[in-house]
Design a protein around this motif. Structure first.
Motif, PDB file in Angstrom:
ATOM      1  N   ALA A  40       0.832  -1.209   0.000  1.00 50.21           N
ATOM      2  CA  ALA A  40       0.000   0.000   0.000  1.00 50.21           C
ATOM      3  C   ALA A  40       0.862   1.254   0.000  1.00 50.21           C
ATOM      4  CB  ALA A  40      -0.911   0.001   1.230  1.00 50.21           C
ATOM      5  N   PHE A  41       2.085   1.123   0.502  1.00 51.86           N
ATOM      6  CA  PHE A  41       3.044   2.239   0.573  1.00 51.86           C
ATOM      7  C   PHE A  41       4.401   1.600   0.822  1.00 51.86           C
ATOM      8  CE2 PHE A  41       0.966   1.395   4.586  1.00 51.86           C
ATOM      9  CZ  PHE A  41       2.031   1.174   5.450  1.00 51.86           C
ATOM     10  N   LYS A  42       5.442   2.401   0.881  1.00 51.41           N
ATOM     11  CA  LYS A  42       6.774   1.829   1.108  1.00 51.41           C
ATOM     12  C   LYS A  42       6.841   1.226   2.510  1.00 51.41           C
ATOM     13  CE  LYS A  42       9.457   4.543  -2.113  1.00 51.41           C
ATOM     14  NZ  LYS A  42      10.141   5.836  -2.300  1.00 51.41           N
TER      15      LYS A  42
ATOM     16  N   ILE B  98       7.634  -3.033  12.298  1.00 53.56           N
ATOM     17  CA  ILE B  98       7.216  -3.180  10.894  1.00 53.56           C
ATOM     18  C   ILE B  98       5.905  -2.433  10.674  1.00 53.56           C
ATOM     19  CG2 ILE B  98       6.614  -4.831   9.076  1.00 53.56           C
ATOM     20  CD1 ILE B  98       8.261  -6.920  10.576  1.00 53.56           C
ATOM     21  N   ASP B  99       5.905  -1.509   9.737  1.00 53.91           N
ATOM     22  CA  ASP B  99       4.705  -0.746   9.363  1.00 53.91           C
ATOM     23  C   ASP B  99       4.476  -1.025   7.888  1.00 53.91           C
ATOM     24  OD1 ASP B  99       2.752   1.123   8.735  1.00 53.91           O
ATOM     25  OD2 ASP B  99       3.683   2.759   9.863  1.00 53.91           O
ATOM     26  N   TRP B 100       3.382  -1.713   7.592  1.00 56.03           N
ATOM     27  CA  TRP B 100       3.154  -2.157   6.218  1.00 56.03           C
ATOM     28  C   TRP B 100       1.665  -2.149   5.928  1.00 56.03           C
ATOM     29  CZ3 TRP B 100       2.312  -4.931  10.314  1.00 56.03           C
ATOM     30  CH2 TRP B 100       1.452  -6.013  10.264  1.00 56.03           C
TER      31      TRP B 100
ATOM     32  N   VAL C 128      -5.424   3.825  14.246  1.00 57.78           N
ATOM     33  CA  VAL C 128      -5.046   4.340  15.572  1.00 57.78           C
ATOM     34  C   VAL C 128      -3.653   3.804  15.816  1.00 57.78           C
ATOM     35  CG1 VAL C 128      -5.539   4.301  18.043  1.00 57.78           C
ATOM     36  CG2 VAL C 128      -7.416   4.495  16.398  1.00 57.78           C
ATOM     37  N   GLU C 129      -2.662   4.715  15.908  1.00 58.65           N
ATOM     38  CA  GLU C 129      -1.263   4.288  15.903  1.00 58.65           C
ATOM     39  C   GLU C 129      -0.362   5.145  16.794  1.00 58.65           C
ATOM     40  OE1 GLU C 129       0.787   5.193  12.133  1.00 58.65           O
ATOM     41  OE2 GLU C 129      -1.156   5.752  11.297  1.00 58.65           O
ATOM     42  N   PRO C 130      -0.566   5.030  18.120  1.00 56.34           N
ATOM     43  CA  PRO C 130       0.341   5.764  19.002  1.00 56.34           C
ATOM     44  C   PRO C 130       1.745   5.170  18.936  1.00 56.34           C
ATOM     45  CG  PRO C 130      -1.016   4.253  20.278  1.00 56.34           C
ATOM     46  CD  PRO C 130      -1.514   4.176  18.861  1.00 56.34           C
TER      47      PRO C 130
ATOM     48  N   ILE D 105       2.055   0.785  17.583  1.00 56.21           N
ATOM     49  CA  ILE D 105       1.084  -0.285  17.340  1.00 56.21           C
ATOM     50  C   ILE D 105      -0.062   0.351  16.568  1.00 56.21           C
ATOM     51  CG2 ILE D 105      -0.390  -2.061  18.362  1.00 56.21           C
ATOM     52  CD1 ILE D 105       1.348  -1.793  20.941  1.00 56.21           C
ATOM     53  N   GLU D 106      -0.362  -0.213  15.397  1.00 51.04           N
ATOM     54  CA  GLU D 106      -1.352   0.409  14.511  1.00 51.04           C
ATOM     55  C   GLU D 106      -2.397  -0.601  14.067  1.00 51.04           C
ATOM     56  OE1 GLU D 106       0.333   1.837  10.799  1.00 51.04           O
ATOM     57  OE2 GLU D 106      -1.385   3.156  10.461  1.00 51.04           O
ATOM     58  N   ASP D 107      -3.655  -0.234  14.276  1.00 50.51           N
ATOM     59  CA  ASP D 107      -4.766  -1.045  13.784  1.00 50.51           C
ATOM     60  C   ASP D 107      -5.733  -0.181  12.995  1.00 50.51           C
ATOM     61  OD1 ASP D 107      -4.657  -3.942  14.765  1.00 50.51           O
ATOM     62  OD2 ASP D 107      -4.048  -2.794  16.540  1.00 50.51           O
TER      63      ASP D 107
HETATM   64 ZN    ZN Z   1       1.268   2.565   9.036  1.00 52.18          ZN
END
Ligand code: ZN
Ligand code: ZN
Length: 375
Positions: free
Chosen positions: A194-196, A225-227, A329-331, A343-345
């Protein structure tokens, strides 16, 4: 799982909603130049094409490269094919003059200054007006078909993550992990990343948007890891921290703080609550733990056809949440030299509250006992 071909969005209904929005803004028509907005309103997925919409007529201005594709994707739409030698903005001006359309409202966020200057030059005096954000506003609330597509994008991302984690080893570089994730998304049926993809080992996890490099997983005890996956058109956006070695009490403390902040913010999501308030709830938890200055970005954002759409969960965003918005939501807490945790959901705002669309484990015990962790 439903096949994406089974259901087609009701583009006419979307355009009806746009007319309502334009009427409220006292805008008589719109030249849509943002390709995502064109896709949203017509189903056409090609590029270099503008959509003109008014209550009297709607037509797509494109060129012969897309003739066949338009026939397949939006056969009912009136098509104006420009000669390949004529810039698209000139073709639009020509059409407006022939049809005596004036004034013309033009999307200001995606029309280049050069195109705007050309249009003003070719149109009668004072016939061009700018308009901002009307289609983007419609896109804030996802319909059932969009939601199903986002859920597929989440599923592809999650499955690829699980497969990638199962094969992680200490000699793998950040780049290897990113590559595996992206290939995995395609194997699951997605169109790609979806993005780099962000993969940050240990101290490099302190860079909220670090690019994957040659650092190896074995060089630190954890990796951020953010993907996200792109299904056909729609995206997903997730972040997890994976333990790859020895756990420290410092990591545990920041992890637990970020998780508590995220859960508190998600629990407060429902229609009517201010976006800034959701951000403040997470910030308060992180402040109390003494890391307030280390949470350096907004709490979340809306996404869909694009990864960052118009909504921000952040300070100063005094707008209420509405049903059918989809947001992250990603604090995060970032400690230079040590590393970071985010942590992102992905969350849907529902009539009665919210639904968490993503489902990868994130409890400390689950993360702590990941197969790669050492005690
Ligand atoms: Zn992200
Ligand atoms: Zn995000």
């Amino acid at each position: 799982m439903a096949n994406q071909q089974e259901a087609t969005p009701d583009f006419e209904r979307r355009r009806e909603r746009l007319f309502r929005e334009l009427r409220e803004r006292k805008v008589g028509n719109l030249l849509v130049t943002c390709p995502y907005n064109v896709t949203y309103l017509t189903g056409f997925t090609g590029e270099d094409s503008f959509l003109f919409v008014s209550e009297d007529c709607t037509y797509l201005i494109s060129d012969s490269r897309y003739d066949e594709q338009i026939g397949e994707e939006c056969p009912d739409l009136e098509l104006v094919l420009r000669p390949n030698t004529m810039p698209i903005i000139e073709a639009a001006a020509k059409e407006f003059r022939q049809r005596a359309t004036a004034p013309v409202w033009v999307e200001s966020m995606t029309t280049s200054l050069a195109q705007w200057e050309k249009l003003v030059e070719l149109m009668p005096a004072n016939a061009c007006v700018t308009s901002r954000g009307a289609v983007e506003k419609l896109r804030e609330k996802k319909d059932a078909i969009e939601l199903a597509a986002i859920e597929r994008a989440i599923e592809y991302a999650q499955r690829s993550f699980v497969a990638t984690c199962a094969l992680m080893h200490e000699d793998q570089t950040e780049k290897n992990v990113a590559d595996e994730l992206e290939i995995g998304i395609r194997r699951q049926g997605g169109a790609g990343a979806a993005f780099k993809t962000i993969v940050g080992v240990g101290p490099r996890a302190a860079l909220p948007h670090g690019r994957p490099c040659a650092m190896k997983l074995g060089e630190a005890g954890f990796v951020l890891i953010d993907w996200g996956a792109k299904e056909n058109l729609y995206l997903s956006d997730l972040t997890r921290v994976v333990i790859t070695g020895k756990v420290t009490s410092k990591l545990e403390k920041i992890y637990r703080t970020v998780l508590e902040a995220q859960l508190a913010a998600i629990a407060a999501i429902r229609p009517g609550v201010m976006m800034s308030e959701i951000d403040a709830i997470a910030r308060c938890v992180i402040d109390r733990a003494g890391f307030g200055k280390k949470f350096t970005h907004g709490l979340g954002h809306s996404f869909g056809l694009q990864i960052h759409e118009t909504i921000r969960l952040a300070r100063g965003q005094d707008r209420p949440l509405e049903t059918d918005m989809v947001l992250t939501v990603e604090p995060g807490i970032y400690l230079p030299g040590f590393g970071g945790v985010r942590i992102e959901d992905d969350i849907l705002v529902t009539k009665t509250g919210h639904r968490v669309l993503s489902s990868l484990p994130k409890d400390w015990d689950a993360v702590r006992n990941s197969p790669n962790a050492t005690t």
